[in-house]
Design a protein around this motif. Structure first.
Motif, PDB file in Angstrom:
ATOM      1  N   ASN A 297       1.242   1.357  12.184  1.00 25.03           N
ATOM      2  CA  ASN A 297       1.843   0.084  11.776  1.00 25.03           C
ATOM      3  C   ASN A 297       3.355   0.064  11.980  1.00 25.03           C
ATOM      4  OD1 ASN A 297      -0.667  -0.996  10.941  1.00 25.03           O
ATOM      5  ND2 ASN A 297      -0.449  -0.012   8.936  1.00 25.03           N
ATOM      6  N   GLY A 298       3.838   0.941  12.849  1.00 22.33           N
ATOM      7  CA  GLY A 298       5.249   0.943  13.206  1.00 22.33           C
ATOM      8  C   GLY A 298       5.552  -0.106  14.266  1.00 22.33           C
ATOM      9  N   ILE A 299       6.752  -0.018  14.836  1.00 22.92           N
ATOM     10  CA  ILE A 299       7.205  -1.036  15.784  1.00 22.92           C
ATOM     11  C   ILE A 299       6.283  -1.124  16.993  1.00 22.92           C
ATOM     12  CG2 ILE A 299       9.069  -1.687  17.351  1.00 22.92           C
ATOM     13  CD1 ILE A 299      11.039  -0.480  15.351  1.00 22.92           C
ATOM     14  N   LEU A 300       5.868   0.005  17.540  1.00 22.43           N
ATOM     15  CA  LEU A 300       5.035  -0.030  18.749  1.00 22.43           C
ATOM     16  C   LEU A 300       3.676  -0.668  18.464  1.00 22.43           C
ATOM     17  CD1 LEU A 300       5.844   3.449  20.354  1.00 22.43           C
ATOM     18  CD2 LEU A 300       6.775   1.200  20.932  1.00 22.43           C
ATOM     19  N   ASP A 301       3.086  -0.334  17.325  1.00 26.91           N
ATOM     20  CA  ASP A 301       1.813  -0.957  16.954  1.00 26.91           C
ATOM     21  C   ASP A 301       1.984  -2.457  16.754  1.00 26.91           C
ATOM     22  OD1 ASP A 301       0.489   1.409  17.084  1.00 26.91           O
ATOM     23  OD2 ASP A 301       0.300   1.711  14.916  1.00 26.91           O
ATOM     24  N   ARG A 302       3.020  -2.846  16.043  1.00 28.79           N
ATOM     25  CA  ARG A 302       3.257  -4.265  15.775  1.00 28.79           C
ATOM     26  C   ARG A 302       3.606  -5.016  17.056  1.00 28.79           C
ATOM     27  NH1 ARG A 302       0.385  -4.871  11.386  1.00 28.79           N
ATOM     28  NH2 ARG A 302       1.229  -3.841   9.550  1.00 28.79           N
ATOM     29  N   LEU A 303       4.311  -4.367  17.959  1.00 21.83           N
ATOM     30  CA  LEU A 303       4.633  -4.996  19.242  1.00 21.83           C
ATOM     31  C   LEU A 303       3.358  -5.259  20.044  1.00 21.83           C
ATOM     32  CD1 LEU A 303       6.653  -5.926  21.398  1.00 21.83           C
ATOM     33  CD2 LEU A 303       6.816  -3.536  22.152  1.00 21.83           C
ATOM     34  N   GLY A 304       2.447  -4.285  20.054  1.00 14.83           N
ATOM     35  CA  GLY A 304       1.176  -4.486  20.747  1.00 14.83           C
ATOM     36  C   GLY A 304       0.392  -5.648  20.163  1.00 14.83           C
TER      37      GLY A 304
ATOM     38  N   ALA B 162       5.674 -14.703  14.977  1.00 14.25           N
ATOM     39  CA  ALA B 162       6.147 -13.951  13.804  1.00 14.25           C
ATOM     40  C   ALA B 162       5.561 -14.501  12.512  1.00 14.25           C
ATOM     41  CB  ALA B 162       7.674 -13.981  13.745  1.00 14.25           C
ATOM     42  N   LEU B 163       5.127 -15.780  12.535  1.00 12.69           N
ATOM     43  CA  LEU B 163       4.542 -16.390  11.344  1.00 12.69           C
ATOM     44  C   LEU B 163       3.142 -15.843  11.042  1.00 12.69           C
ATOM     45  CD1 LEU B 163       5.536 -20.126  11.934  1.00 12.69           C
ATOM     46  CD2 LEU B 163       6.653 -18.471  10.425  1.00 12.69           C
ATOM     47  N   ALA B 164       2.595 -15.064  11.958  1.00 11.05           N
ATOM     48  CA  ALA B 164       1.254 -14.505  11.739  1.00 11.05           C
ATOM     49  C   ALA B 164       1.172 -13.661  10.483  1.00 11.05           C
ATOM     50  CB  ALA B 164       0.833 -13.667  12.954  1.00 11.05           C
ATOM     51  N   SER B 165       2.302 -13.128  10.059  1.00  8.10           N
ATOM     52  CA  SER B 165       2.298 -12.274   8.866  1.00  8.10           C
ATOM     53  C   SER B 165       1.891 -13.039   7.613  1.00  8.10           C
ATOM     54  CB  SER B 165       3.688 -11.652   8.667  1.00  8.10           C
ATOM     55  OG  SER B 165       4.673 -12.649   8.478  1.00  8.10           O
ATOM     56  N   PHE B 166       2.004 -14.379   7.633  1.00  2.00           N
ATOM     57  CA  PHE B 166       1.633 -15.167   6.457  1.00  2.00           C
ATOM     58  C   PHE B 166       0.141 -15.064   6.158  1.00  2.00           C
ATOM     59  CE2 PHE B 166       5.698 -17.240   7.287  1.00  2.00           C
ATOM     60  CZ  PHE B 166       6.188 -17.402   6.006  1.00  2.00           C
TER      61      PHE B 166
ATOM     62  N   GLY C 298       1.464  -8.387  14.122  1.00  2.00           N
ATOM     63  CA  GLY C 298       2.634  -8.750  14.905  1.00  2.00           C
ATOM     64  C   GLY C 298       3.922  -8.283  14.269  1.00  2.00           C
ATOM     65  N   LEU C 299       5.018  -8.552  14.964  1.00  5.92           N
ATOM     66  CA  LEU C 299       6.326  -8.103  14.491  1.00  5.92           C
ATOM     67  C   LEU C 299       6.736  -8.785  13.197  1.00  5.92           C
ATOM     68  CD1 LEU C 299       8.215  -8.017  17.919  1.00  5.92           C
ATOM     69  CD2 LEU C 299       7.434  -6.053  16.575  1.00  5.92           C
ATOM     70  N   GLY C 300       6.134  -9.917  12.897  1.00  6.54           N
ATOM     71  CA  GLY C 300       6.445 -10.592  11.639  1.00  6.54           C
ATOM     72  C   GLY C 300       6.088  -9.752  10.429  1.00  6.54           C
ATOM     73  N   GLN C 301       5.143  -8.816  10.580  1.00  5.44           N
ATOM     74  CA  GLN C 301       4.779  -7.955   9.460  1.00  5.44           C
ATOM     75  C   GLN C 301       5.956  -7.076   9.038  1.00  5.44           C
ATOM     76  OE1 GLN C 301       0.792  -9.217   8.880  1.00  5.44           O
ATOM     77  NE2 GLN C 301       2.027  -7.785   7.717  1.00  5.44           N
ATOM     78  N   ILE C 302       6.806  -6.728  10.002  1.00  2.00           N
ATOM     79  CA  ILE C 302       7.988  -5.933   9.661  1.00  2.00           C
ATOM     80  C   ILE C 302       8.920  -6.740   8.769  1.00  2.00           C
ATOM     81  CG2 ILE C 302      10.043  -4.841  10.643  1.00  2.00           C
ATOM     82  CD1 ILE C 302       8.366  -4.185  13.127  1.00  2.00           C
TER      83      ILE C 302
ATOM     84  N   GLY D 265      18.007  -4.601   5.757  1.00  2.00           N
ATOM     85  CA  GLY D 265      18.125  -4.068   7.109  1.00  2.00           C
ATOM     86  C   GLY D 265      16.828  -4.181   7.881  1.00  2.00           C
ATOM     87  N   GLN D 266      15.698  -3.955   7.213  1.00  2.00           N
ATOM     88  CA  GLN D 266      14.396  -4.075   7.875  1.00  2.00           C
ATOM     89  C   GLN D 266      14.124  -5.524   8.262  1.00  2.00           C
ATOM     90  OE1 GLN D 266      11.202  -2.028   5.919  1.00  2.00           O
ATOM     91  NE2 GLN D 266       9.614  -3.278   6.887  1.00  2.00           N
ATOM     92  N   ILE D 267      14.473  -6.458   7.387  1.00  2.00           N
ATOM     93  CA  ILE D 267      14.299  -7.879   7.711  1.00  2.00           C
ATOM     94  C   ILE D 267      15.112  -8.236   8.953  1.00  2.00           C
ATOM     95  CG2 ILE D 267      14.720 -10.223   6.896  1.00  2.00           C
ATOM     96  CD1 ILE D 267      14.316  -9.128   4.031  1.00  2.00           C
ATOM     97  N   LEU D 268      16.369  -7.806   8.965  1.00  3.19           N
ATOM     98  CA  LEU D 268      17.240  -8.093  10.096  1.00  3.19           C
ATOM     99  C   LEU D 268      16.721  -7.435  11.374  1.00  3.19           C
ATOM    100  CD1 LEU D 268      19.851  -9.389  11.095  1.00  3.19           C
ATOM    101  CD2 LEU D 268      21.073  -7.319  10.393  1.00  3.19           C
ATOM    102  N   ALA D 269      16.238  -6.202  11.253  1.00  3.01           N
ATOM    103  CA  ALA D 269      15.703  -5.490  12.415  1.00  3.01           C
ATOM    104  C   ALA D 269      14.470  -6.197  12.973  1.00  3.01           C
ATOM    105  CB  ALA D 269      15.361  -4.055  12.034  1.00  3.01           C
ATOM    106  N   GLY D 270      13.576  -6.651  12.081  1.00  6.72           N
ATOM    107  CA  GLY D 270      12.389  -7.371  12.540  1.00  6.72           C
ATOM    108  C   GLY D 270      12.742  -8.663  13.250  1.00  6.72           C
TER     109      GLY D 270
END
Length: 250
Positions: free
Chosen positions: A29-36, A171-175, A180-184, A198-203
């Motif tokens: 569930n890191g960046i690479l997983d969320r990017l995929g 990114a709204l998919a996290s709702f 997706g990256l919205g989960q970050i 910082g995590q919000i800004l990074a996402g």
């Protein structure tokens, strides 16, 4: 206590630190997983949008009698907020997860795909149509052999617009726990701002960079499939299509 300037910089410093941590990229569930997941959701939505919008737009453009229908369909789909679909669709048989997200994003992708497909066929030189008919081509053959190839630059333009919009909106998919990256970003909001800022800004930065990368790559593809003499004419037609879809309902 830190001064206001230092506090304002803290989220930026946190975002840099968070992005530089290899574990945030490679962990489950890191960046690479969320990017995929983000790319899958976006790609599936745009593909469905193409399957729906392109045949309708090409056929209506071929018949020359569907301008009002294109405007109507585009305005109807634009008028439906994506967040509303993401809220309602999980309550249907689709449930939560990826399916409602893909359907909602596909609806969002339809307007530019539909408008550009219609415009691309309508912009074909009438003399080319007359020459094809004079050679004995039927209506279907005219569409497949003449109008469709000449409309490819417009299809590419619509695809580019739809893809960028969908990537940014996914990114709204996290709702609805769609991934997706919205989960970050969502996970960052689950923490306090002092910890998760910082995590919000990074996402948000990752989503913006991905959308920009898609824009640049598809911009190159669009340019490659557009003959130089058609580029200026296509840009003028794009502006007319955007005015029709965005301004007709105003």
């Amino acid at each position: 206590m830190a001064d206001p300037a230092e506090r304002a910089m803290n989220p930026i410093q946190q975002a840099v630190t968070w992005l530089n941590d290899p574990l945030n990229w490679t962990n489950p569930n890191g960046i690479l997983d969320r990017l995929g997941e983000h790319l899958y959701l976006s790609g599936a939505a745009v593909a469905i949008g193409c399957l729906v919008a392109w045949p309708i737009g090409l056929w209506l453009g071929h018949t020359g009698r569907g301008g009002g229908v294109v405007v109507l369909l585009s305005n109807v789909t634009l008028a439906i907020p994506t967040i509303a679909l993401l809220t309602l669709l999980p309550l249907t048989f689709l449930g939560f997860g990826e399916p409602p997200v893909i359907i909602a994003l596909a609806v969002f992708a339809v307007p530019p795909l539909l408008a550009n497909a219609y415009t691309g066929v309508r912009e074909v030189d009438p003399e080319a149509r007359d020459a094809a008919r004079g050679m004995g081509l039927s209506g279907g053959q005219l569409l497949r052999r003449v109008e469709l190839p000449l409309a490819v630059p417009y299809l590419a333009a619509g695809f580019r617009t739809a893809a960028v919009q969908v990537v940014a909106t996914a990114a709204l998919a996290s709702f609805v726990n769609g991934g997706g990256l919205g989960q970050i970003i969502s996970a960052g909001f689950g923490l306090s701002i002092a910890v998760g800022g910082g995590q919000i800004l990074a996402g948000g930065l990752l989503v913006a960079l991905l959308a920009l990368l898609v824009e640049l790559l598809l911009g190159v593809v669009e340019r490659l499939v557009t003959p130089p003499p058609l580029r200026k004419a296509r840009r003028r037609a794009d502006r007319r299509a955007q005015s029709a879809t965005a301004g007709a309902g105003a």
